[in-house]
Design a protein around this motif. Structure first.
Motif, PDB file in Angstrom:
ATOM      1  N   GLY B1061       0.822  -1.204   0.000  1.00  0.00           N
ATOM      2  CA  GLY B1061       0.000   0.000   0.000  1.00  0.00           C
ATOM      3  C   GLY B1061       0.852   1.247   0.000  1.00  0.00           C
ATOM      4  O   GLY B1061       2.060   1.189   0.192  1.00  0.00           O
ATOM      5  N   LEU B1062       0.206   2.375  -0.231  1.00  0.00           N
ATOM      6  CA  LEU B1062       0.925   3.647  -0.206  1.00  0.00           C
ATOM      7  C   LEU B1062       0.696   4.263   1.166  1.00  0.00           C
ATOM      8  O   LEU B1062      -0.431   4.488   1.584  1.00  0.00           O
ATOM      9  N   ARG B1063       1.745   4.543   1.841  1.00  0.00           N
ATOM     10  CA  ARG B1063       1.678   4.899   3.246  1.00  0.00           C
ATOM     11  C   ARG B1063       1.276   6.355   3.431  1.00  0.00           C
ATOM     12  O   ARG B1063       1.751   7.241   2.717  1.00  0.00           O
ATOM     13  N   VAL B1064       0.376   6.570   4.372  1.00  0.00           N
ATOM     14  CA  VAL B1064       0.130   7.939   4.833  1.00  0.00           C
ATOM     15  C   VAL B1064       1.092   8.136   5.991  1.00  0.00           C
ATOM     16  O   VAL B1064       0.891   7.604   7.078  1.00  0.00           O
ATOM     17  N   GLY B1065       2.155   8.830   5.726  1.00  0.00           N
ATOM     18  CA  GLY B1065       3.234   8.931   6.708  1.00  0.00           C
ATOM     19  C   GLY B1065       2.974   9.984   7.759  1.00  0.00           C
ATOM     20  O   GLY B1065       1.915  10.605   7.790  1.00  0.00           O
ATOM     21  N   GLU B1066       3.966  10.195   8.603  1.00  0.00           N
ATOM     22  CA  GLU B1066       3.821  11.189   9.668  1.00  0.00           C
ATOM     23  C   GLU B1066       3.505  12.572   9.131  1.00  0.00           C
ATOM     24  O   GLU B1066       2.647  13.269   9.655  1.00  0.00           O
ATOM     25  N   MET B1067       4.213  12.952   8.083  1.00  0.00           N
ATOM     26  CA  MET B1067       4.049  14.315   7.593  1.00  0.00           C
ATOM     27  C   MET B1067       2.678  14.507   6.962  1.00  0.00           C
ATOM     28  O   MET B1067       2.043  15.539   7.136  1.00  0.00           O
ATOM     29  N   GLU B1068       2.240  13.477   6.247  1.00  0.00           N
ATOM     30  CA  GLU B1068       0.911  13.552   5.648  1.00  0.00           C
ATOM     31  C   GLU B1068      -0.143  13.615   6.750  1.00  0.00           C
ATOM     32  O   GLU B1068      -1.107  14.372   6.669  1.00  0.00           O
ATOM     33  N   ARG B1069       0.077  12.799   7.779  1.00  0.00           N
ATOM     34  CA  ARG B1069      -0.839  12.783   8.914  1.00  0.00           C
ATOM     35  C   ARG B1069      -0.888  14.174   9.558  1.00  0.00           C
ATOM     36  O   ARG B1069      -1.947  14.695   9.882  1.00  0.00           O
ATOM     37  N   ASP B1070       0.296  14.777   9.705  1.00  0.00           N
ATOM     38  CA  ASP B1070       0.349  16.118  10.293  1.00  0.00           C
ATOM     39  C   ASP B1070      -0.492  17.099   9.499  1.00  0.00           C
ATOM     40  O   ASP B1070      -1.191  17.941  10.054  1.00  0.00           O
ATOM     41  N   CYS B1071      -0.395  16.998   8.196  1.00  0.00           N
ATOM     42  CA  CYS B1071      -1.171  17.889   7.337  1.00  0.00           C
ATOM     43  C   CYS B1071      -2.659  17.710   7.609  1.00  0.00           C
ATOM     44  O   CYS B1071      -3.404  18.685   7.746  1.00  0.00           O
ATOM     45  N   LEU B1072      -3.062  16.436   7.682  1.00  0.00           N
ATOM     46  CA  LEU B1072      -4.482  16.167   7.869  1.00  0.00           C
ATOM     47  C   LEU B1072      -4.942  16.661   9.242  1.00  0.00           C
ATOM     48  O   LEU B1072      -6.040  17.200   9.378  1.00  0.00           O
ATOM     49  N   ILE B1073      -4.091  16.514  10.245  1.00  0.00           N
ATOM     50  CA  ILE B1073      -4.440  17.014  11.576  1.00  0.00           C
ATOM     51  C   ILE B1073      -4.609  18.522  11.522  1.00  0.00           C
ATOM     52  O   ILE B1073      -5.596  19.083  12.006  1.00  0.00           O
ATOM     53  N   ALA B1074      -3.641  19.176  10.895  1.00  0.00           N
ATOM     54  CA  ALA B1074      -3.701  20.633  10.832  1.00  0.00           C
ATOM     55  C   ALA B1074      -4.944  21.084  10.082  1.00  0.00           C
ATOM     56  O   ALA B1074      -5.545  22.101  10.400  1.00  0.00           O
ATOM     57  N   GLU B1083     -10.151   7.097   8.730  1.00  0.00           N
ATOM     58  CA  GLU B1083     -10.359   6.149   7.651  1.00  0.00           C
ATOM     59  C   GLU B1083      -9.031   5.589   7.153  1.00  0.00           C
ATOM     60  O   GLU B1083      -8.876   4.397   6.960  1.00  0.00           O
ATOM     61  N   ARG B1084      -8.031   6.478   6.967  1.00  0.00           N
ATOM     62  CA  ARG B1084      -6.745   6.042   6.417  1.00  0.00           C
ATOM     63  C   ARG B1084      -5.978   5.168   7.406  1.00  0.00           C
ATOM     64  O   ARG B1084      -5.420   4.148   7.050  1.00  0.00           O
ATOM     65  N   LEU B1085      -5.967   5.620   8.645  1.00  0.00           N
ATOM     66  CA  LEU B1085      -5.105   4.971   9.617  1.00  0.00           C
ATOM     67  C   LEU B1085      -5.743   3.753  10.274  1.00  0.00           C
ATOM     68  O   LEU B1085      -5.034   2.935  10.842  1.00  0.00           O
ATOM     69  N   MET B1086      -7.049   3.670  10.214  1.00  0.00           N
ATOM     70  CA  MET B1086      -7.617   2.469  10.806  1.00  0.00           C
ATOM     71  C   MET B1086      -8.472   1.662   9.831  1.00  0.00           C
ATOM     72  O   MET B1086      -8.149   0.517   9.542  1.00  0.00           O
ATOM     73  N   ILE B1087      -9.532   2.267   9.353  1.00  0.00           N
ATOM     74  CA  ILE B1087     -10.490   1.496   8.542  1.00  0.00           C
ATOM     75  C   ILE B1087      -9.802   0.812   7.375  1.00  0.00           C
ATOM     76  O   ILE B1087      -9.968  -0.375   7.130  1.00  0.00           O
ATOM     77  N   SER B1088      -8.971   1.592   6.676  1.00  0.00           N
ATOM     78  CA  SER B1088      -8.346   1.024   5.480  1.00  0.00           C
ATOM     79  C   SER B1088      -7.061   0.297   5.814  1.00  0.00           C
ATOM     80  O   SER B1088      -6.397  -0.205   4.914  1.00  0.00           O
TER      81      SER B1088
END
Lengths: 377, 1154
Positions: B1061-1074, B1083-1088
């Motif tokens: 799979g294509l990873r949603v990394g820390e930096m991407e996660r940070d963006c989404l949090i912000a 959805e990305r980190l758990m469901i999928s």
């Protein structure tokens, strides 16, 4: 010529422009591409019908005018090549013919290769690719397109056989296109799903289902199908190597694959016009003549031992721009292109003669126009 | 005014020059530029491209191995000293292998295909004692094999040695292949050239605290040590590993018998500044009340490191003296406890240090190429062989001793039986295949010394052979060793170095570089003495540094002094040119250090130069004519003293003119050809001297990734991965190097007609627009071949795998379509993913006894078919199938899978000027612009690629190729080639263009293919050689929906090869949090990813379980199911909890209503 001698004259002192005729400098811009030493200018066609309305000139396209002025002059015509002038036509139309010639005129080309044996160094798919690019001498108008679920029959498929072997102990041989052997009765390879013939009288099913032999058709009876050139190298075989295959040619268009393009290339150039803006005499004339690598200029004796440069062969100008290079040569010579005069060249690959190709192209354009009209109405 | 003055000055100059020239031309012999280029092909013909490897290995086989065996030629039993075995002679046989007791000759290609090692037996002649107790007889045995030596291809023991093209072809070998590598278990391995600081030389530099130090890395056959003498707080100390702490240098001098301080001062030189610097050290020594040798030795004795287990009593006496004799400056031999040479050596070291303290310029440069030595395969192998040979002898001695020690021996004792030949064979093979040099005897532990030969492109292979890997690790952040050293001129390529961390550290040899091998010193020593060198032994300390006398130093050993050094040097050089001493001996007069250095050691880089007398080249036109007629060879030039090899140090004594024309009175040498300063990879670039320098470096890296032909035998090779171009071409704009190395025969690219213009917008960021018809006609078409292997295993119980006929009907039949009746995929069949390519079955019982192992029933086998796992939708073809037996006599089946690809959007292309770009779009031919002659570009390049890159060479290449195609002559663009005629000048090219009706500047009048009208600019258009690089979209593109998961965490796998799979990394996660996109994160980190349902006990906060039988949830801690909640959790989280619990940490969940 005119633009140099435009001293500052107030607008209201300008002489009246005769209505219905463009002033010379505008006329020049409208009909000529000016090729200066740094860039060509006024390359575009002025299409807007009211572009010169303020001067009382109607710029709209008039069929009658076109019909009167349009001319085609064939310069050279050989079996494969043709050069002709198309005069009095728009660049977009000339280009349309060029595009159709390259991409939309159908020809026959080998599309499917059934390889029974290939022990040569050349890989199967490369061999097939090479075979595909061999131009075939056959009129594509006699065939139909083969669509996806068509069975190959005598109407849409031409079958060739190639069986070449280099005997052990002999030296290397070349496999040339003349070894492609036309099979008018269709494929000789039986389908792999076919069981060995139970009934010896019935012909086993092969990869094609021809209803009749192609050479029984009147078009091909005296005119066997084959590659246009006999000396195209297909492969080389070393001792003990063998190629056995069957090649199926179908009808297709150049836009799908270049192998179906009926022309090696087709292009046009606008008629060169070389104008001497000033009289060039004496040494300078000699220099000018020497400058041009394609000998556009000539020297003319104007009596008393004086020599004057003249433009003798403007048509051969390749626009190397040597004559306007350096110093202020561009004040003396102007290179131009006539916008509605096209020197069209067609280099046929051999399926059809170039003049036939062009008429076919015209037909296709006609069809397209009709389609547009029917769609619109 | 200023201008005028300058003008007149210029005029005067000119006049003067004119006069001068007149005078000169009257007096001097007539100079005429001789075209010396022909020397180069001749040089490469005798030398080959990888001569450094071959020379080194040949030297090892011919000389070194004999020396090693001679030095360790005796095995004597300790129990019965009269029993011995002596090696008389050693030689290497022909490469062969013993199969079932039959010796079979090997060729390299056979080894590659059959996964064998290309090795030859090492034969020895031995003399030994047989018999027992009373009756002992001396016996001789000839040609005893003690092991197998892997043989370098094209070396003197290789079967390819001296073969011509046809014979090579019969061996299945490519005539252009340079050799210089080994074939170990079927893989080609090259021992990289190692760069090291030179051994046995004094090097003055500073340490981290800016203290001046003189260091010598001594290396002799017996010992290796490092001696450092350092000035610290005005006192001078000796640092040696064998001493626990630093030792005052005067102490050492006294211990070596220099009891008088005055003598030491005299030896260093009577300059008061030197004495002043030495004074604190002398005082220091006096403070310790050490005045005599005995006292000094006493003092040193305390500093000696105690060995952990040694016989303290015996060792006590003379340990310090022993260290001083054997380890301290080990390269200076001490004969009969005569320490004088060593004292002088220390004095010279001290003197040089003091010079450096007084004058910083006298400091040595560690990066200076003359202070470097290149270690090659021969040297490395000899170390390894010596170790293995000694080990083998020790083992033999041990076994002999144990047998002899037995009280009753019945059988006849034959010592020759105890030579075990496997240890050498296995040791050499293992070291070469892993590249780990672990030689305990020499405390040598180096990794990554060998590499698999890069067979991506022919140039890559050549480049790999000339690669020089650095001595230190790449992580050091110093710029000095990375910078281009002026002394590298002509020896190491200034362009070819990788980018990134190894930048400047990894280097490549230049075209004409030669690396020397060791040469015998003894004749040189006696020669020096007979040429007037005054022996060291006969000199007093005072005389040592007398003005007008120079020290003569041979390979770091002080021989003595000479009063007329220049004369001495000239005499030596004359002898060398006459061939009386080796051509690679270097004589270097160092005026600053007042020394003459003579070097004959191995590993120095040197290059040939034309000798000039007073600025007049010795090579005349008639010499070149003789060469052209084939009467002369390169060696005869060398023998006749027209050409000589200079190493980096001797170059300092030479004045080298680039061309004969600029030779002056003092010129001593003339370059053969200036473009030889570049290496193989940089030699491909046309007009590199017009490019910005990093672009050439980029091209050097990219040339190795270009697809093309790799060798003439490319279609019979079974490499793991081969990239080939279907229609490779030779460049229209060539260079001399290209012709010399054979790139014109094994090209890696195609000449594409390029229009430099913008088109369609799909050409931003260096993307190129390609012509579909060109691709249809075969431009950029490539073949990718991959190897798949299968082994039909034999098992210990006598059972073995079997390959059976495929099923033609039924469930599996469809997947077995491509199989032949023998159960193997047939060559020429189209193979699709999931197709079976070998119908193999393995016995179910492979261990333990089985009745009738050969005739097992069908039921005793389980299928172990191998299926093709390629990308879906890609159809490949089985190219070849080869059967061979591997080392364990198992049947090994190799399949080559071929895939032909046409270029697609995203494939990477590059010109030869470091201008890479991906294919941005593919356009129909009719849409592309066309010229007045109907020429349509094959590809369009955006002009924005030029201004910042400044690759003028590329523009000249375009002009040159355009002139080339119109005139029908290959044009040249060799580096710096304009003055010598190896590169066409732009003016000449322009003239050719004009002659053929093109504009002088290469710009054409172009019509748009879309509108049909002329373009409002002239377009720079012409052919440029383009390379297709191995990076292709097909190998890289990757996307996935649902797919495989990692077993332990239940998260999607990682990486393309595992369909990850294509990873949603820390930096991407940070963006989404912000951004506040919490549901998306959820959805990305758990469901999928890894959702998991858990039962949590609200009371204890621990995880419970769900009993499916009773349909109740339960908490195993609370022993009830009262307070259970069900919730979703990432499985990785649950895993973490459990792992923490296993570590005695209790994570508890506290639940609240959301």
């Amino acid at each position: 010529m005119e633009e140099q001698k435009t001293p500052k004259i107030p607008v209201w002192d300008l002489p009246d422009v005769p209505k219905g005729k463009l002033p010379p400098h505008l006329e020049l811009q409208r009909t000529r591409v000016l090729c200066t030493s740094d860039a060509p200018t006024h390359t575009e066609n002025i299409r807007y019908s009211g572009a010169y309305a303020s001067m009382g000139v109607d710029n709209s396209l008039r069929l009658g005018h076109f019909r009167d002025n349009f001319r085609v002059e064939v310069i050279t015509l050989t079996e494969d090549d043709m050069e002709f002038d198309m005069i009095g036509i728009d660049a977009s139309l000339a280009n349309a013919f060029r595009r159709i010639l390259i991409a939309e005129l159908p020809t026959m080309a080998i599309e499917k290769v059934l390889i029974a044996n290939n022990t040569s160094v050349i890989q199967d798919e490369v061999l097939a690719h090479r075979l595909g690019l061999v131009p075939l001498k056959v009129d594509p108008r006699l065939f139909e397109y083969m669509s996806e679920n068509d069975v190959p029959n005598e109407k849409n498929t031409i079958v060739f056989k190639l069986h070449s072997r280099c005997e052990r102990g002999s030296s290397r041989i070349k496999v040339l296109s003349n070894e492609l052997q036309w099979l008018p009765r269709g494929s000789e390879f039986t389908l792999s799903t076919e069981k060995p013939a139970v009934d010896p009288t019935s012909r086993p099913r092969t990869y094609t289902s021809f209803n009749c032999s192609q050479d029984s058709l009147p078009e091909f009876s005296n005119n066997p199908i084959g590659p246009k050139h006999d000396d195209i190298m297909i492969a080389k075989l070393g001792p003990g190597q063998e190629i056995e295959l069957e090649a199926h040619a179908v009808k297709g268009m150049g836009k799908t694959h270049a192998k179906w393009s009926p022309v090696a290339t087709a292009w046009y150039r606008m008629l060169p016009e070389v104008v001497l803006l000033q009289e060039i005499e004496g040494e300078k004339a000699e220099e000018l003549v020497k400058k041009c690598p394609v000998k556009v200029f000539d020297i003319e004796d104007i009596g008393k031992g004086r020599k004057r440069a003249t433009v003798a062969r403007p048509r051969s100008c390749t626009l190397c721009r040597e004559c306007i290079r350096g110093d202020d040569w561009d004040k003396h010579v102007a290179l131009r292109r006539v916008k509605d005069h096209f020197i069209f060249t067609i280099e046929s690959t051999g399926a059809l003669h170039p003049e036939v190709l062009f008429t076919e192209a015209v037909k296709i354009l006609e069809d397209k126009c009709e389609r547009v009209i029917t769609e619109l109405s | 005014m200023g201008v005028k003055e300058e003008d007149s000055a210029l005029l005067n100059d000119l006049q003067e020059q004119g006069l001068k020239i007149d005078k000169q031309s009257l007096a001097a012999p007539v100079k005429s530029a001789v075209d010396k280029f022909q020397l180069l092909p001749e040089f490469l013909k005798v030398r080959g491209l990888v001569k450094q490897h071959l020379d080194s290995f040949n030297y090892f086989l011919r000389t070194q191995i004999k020396k090693i065996v001679r030095a360790n030629d005796l095995i004597t039993s300790r129990v019965d000293p009269s029993i011995y075995l002596r090696y008389k002679d050693v030689r290497i046989g022909e490469p062969s292998i013993i199969i079932d007791g039959v010796t079979e000759k090997l060729t390299p290609h056979k080894c590659r295909l059959a996964d064998l090692t290309y090795a030859a037996p090492i034969y020895v002649n031995i003399e030994y004692i047989t018999g027992s107790h009373g009756s002992k007889t001396t016996q001789m045995k000839r040609d005893v094999i003690i092991g197998r030596m892997p043989i370098m291809l094209r070396s003197c023991c290789c079967v390819l040695y001296g073969k011509d093209e046809e014979e090579l072809a019969r061996c299945g070998e490519c005539p252009l292949d340079p050799g210089g590598y080994f074939v170990i278990k079927g893989t080609e391995k090259v021992i990289l050239i190692q760069e090291q600081l030179s051994k046995n030389r004094i090097i003055i530099d500073t340490d981290k605290k800016n203290c001046v130090q003189a260091s010598v890395t001594s290396s002799t056959e017996a010992t290796k040590s490092k001696t450092v003498i350092k000035m610290e707080k005005e006192k001078i100390y000796l640092y040696l590993n064998q001493f626990t702490s630093k030792v005052p240098i005067m102490m050492v001098m006294k211990a070596m018998g220099m009891e008088s301080d005055q003598e030491v001062v005299q030896m260093i030189g009577r300059d008061p500044r030197y004495s002043e610097l030495l004074l604190p050290s002398i005082e220091d020594c006096a403070k310790e009340a050490v005045y005599t040798q005995y006292q000094a030795l006493e003092y040193l004795e305390q500093k000696v490191k105690k060995l952990p287990y040694s016989n303290a009593l015996i060792e006590k006496e003379g340990r310090a003296l022993g260290i001083l004799r054997d380890i301290f400056l080990a390269n200076i031999p001490v004969q009969q406890d005569n320490f004088r040479p060593k004292c002088i050596y220390v004095a010279v070291m001290l003197r040089r240090m003091m010079e450096a303290i007084l004058n910083k310029d006298a400091m040595d440069d560690k990066d200076y190429a003359g202070n470097k030595r290149l270690e090659l395969s021969g040297q490395l192998l000899s170390l390894l062989f010596e170790d293995l040979f000694k080990t083998m002898n020790d083992e033999a001695r041990k076994t002999i001793d144990t047998i002899l020690a037995k009280p009753s021996r019945s059988s006849r004792f034959d010592i020759s039986q105890f030579i075990v030949k496997d240890s050498i064979t296995v040791g050499l093979e293992r070291t070469l295949s892993t590249g780990n040099w672990d030689v305990k005897r020499f405390r040598m532990h180096r990794k990554g010394m060998t590499q698999v030969v890069a067979r991506l492109s022919y140039i890559g292979t050549l480049g790999h052979m000339t690669k020089v890997s650095p001595q230190f690790e790449k992580s050091r952040k110093v710029s000095g060793p990375r910078a281009l050293q002026p002394s590298q001129w002509g020896m190491l390529c200034p362009c070819d170095t990788p980018e990134g961390e190894a930048c400047g550290l990894v280097k490549n040899l230049a075209l004409m570089t030669h690396v020397t091998t060791d040469e015998d010193e003894a004749p040189l020593v006696s020669l020096c003495y007979s040429l007037g060198v005054e022996d060291l032994e006969l000199l007093s300390g005072e005389e040592l540094h007398m003005p007008n006398s120079y020290l003569i130093i041979l390979n770091g050993l002080i021989l003595g002094k000479h009063r007329r050094p220049q004369r001495f040097a000239n005499a030596m050089r004359k002898l060398r040119r006459a061939g009386k001493i080796g051509e690679f001996v270097s004589i270097f007069v160092n005026e600053k250090q007042r020394c003459v250095y003579i070097a004959s050691d191995g590993g120095r880089v040197c290059r040939p130069l034309v000798i000039a007398d007073k600025g007049v080249s010795r090579i005349k036109e008639h010499h070149m004519k003789e060469l052209r007629d084939g009467v002369r060879t390169f060696d005869s030039f060398l023998k006749d003293g027209l050409i000589e090899y200079l190493d980096v140090n001797e170059e300092n004594n030479a004045l080298i003119a680039l061309y004969e024309e600029n030779a002056k009175e003092g010129t001593t040498h003339i370059e053969i050809e200036p473009f030889t300063i570049l290496g193989v990879c940089a030699g491909l670039i046309p007009y590199p001297h017009h490019n910005q320098s990093p672009r050439n470096t980029y091209q050097c890296a990219m040339g190795k990734q270009a697809m093309g032909n790799i060798a003439y035998n490319e279609l019979t090779r079974m490499d793991t991965l081969i990239y080939l171009l279907v229609y490779p071409q030779r460049p229209l704009l060539t260079t001399r190097t290209i012709e010399l190395v054979g790139y014109d025969k094994l090209g890696a690219g195609q000449n594409a007609t390029v229009a430099v213009m913008s088109y369609s917008g799909y050409d931003i960021e260096d993307a190129i627009v390609m012509n579909k018809s060109s691709l249809d006609r075969g431009f950029g078409r490539c073949i990718v071949m991959k190897k798949m292997a299968a082994i039909s295993q034999k098992y210990e119980n006598g059972t073995s795998d079997r390959i059976i006929r495929p099923q033609r009907e039924g469930y599996e039949a469809e997947r077995m379509q491509i199989l032949d009746d023998d159960g193997l995929a047939a060559p020429g069949e189209i193979i699709r993913p999931h197709d079976i390519y070998i119908n193999k079955e393995s016995p179910t019982i492979t261990r333990g006894p089985v009745t009738s192992p050969m005739g097992l029933p069908d039921s005793a086998y389980k299928p172990s078919r191998q299926t093709y796992k390629g990308p879906e939708g890609e159809t490949a073809v089985v190219d070849r199938v080869s059967l061979c037996s591997d080392k364990n006599n198992n049947l090994c089946i190799k399949f080559m899978i071929r895939h032909t690809r046409r270029p697609e959007v995203g494939d990477k292309f590059s010109s030869r000027h470091g201008q890479k770009g991906v294919c941005g779009t593919i356009v129909q031919q009719e849409d592309l612009p066309f010229s007045e002659r109907g020429i349509c570009p094959d590809l369009i390049m955006n002009p924005h690629g030029f201004p910042s890159r400044m690759t003028v060479g590329k523009m000249i290449e375009l002009l040159g190729s355009k002139a080339g195609v119109s005139s029908g002559r290959f044009h040249y663009g060799s580096a710096f080639g304009e003055p010598s005629g190896h590169a066409d000048r732009v003016e000449a090219i322009s003239e050719t263009l004009v002659k053929h009706g093109f504009s002088y500047n290469g710009k054409d009048f172009i019509y748009s293919g879309i509108t049909g009208e002329p373009l409002q600019a002239y377009i720079f258009m012409g052919p440029i050689y383009y390379q297709k690089l191995k990076h292709m979209v097909l190998d890289k593109m990757h996307a996935r929906g649902s797919g495989p998961r990692v077993m332990i965490t239940r998260q999607p796998t990682e990486g393309r090869s595992r369909n990850g799979g294509l990873r949603v990394g820390e930096m991407e996660r940070d963006c989404l949090i912000a951004y506040g996109a919490s549901m998306l994160i959820y959805e990305r980190l758990m469901i999928s990813s890894d959702p998991f349902e858990v039962q949590v006990c609200r009371k204890c906060g621990l995880l419970g379980y769900y009993n499916f039988k009773l349909k109740t949830a339960n908490c195993s801690t609370c022993k009830n199911g009262d307070n259970i909640s069900t919730m979703k959790l990432p499985y990785a989280c649950k895993l973490l909890f459990q792992e923490l619990q296993a570590m005695n940490i209790v994570p508890r969940l506290k639940l609240t209503e959301a």
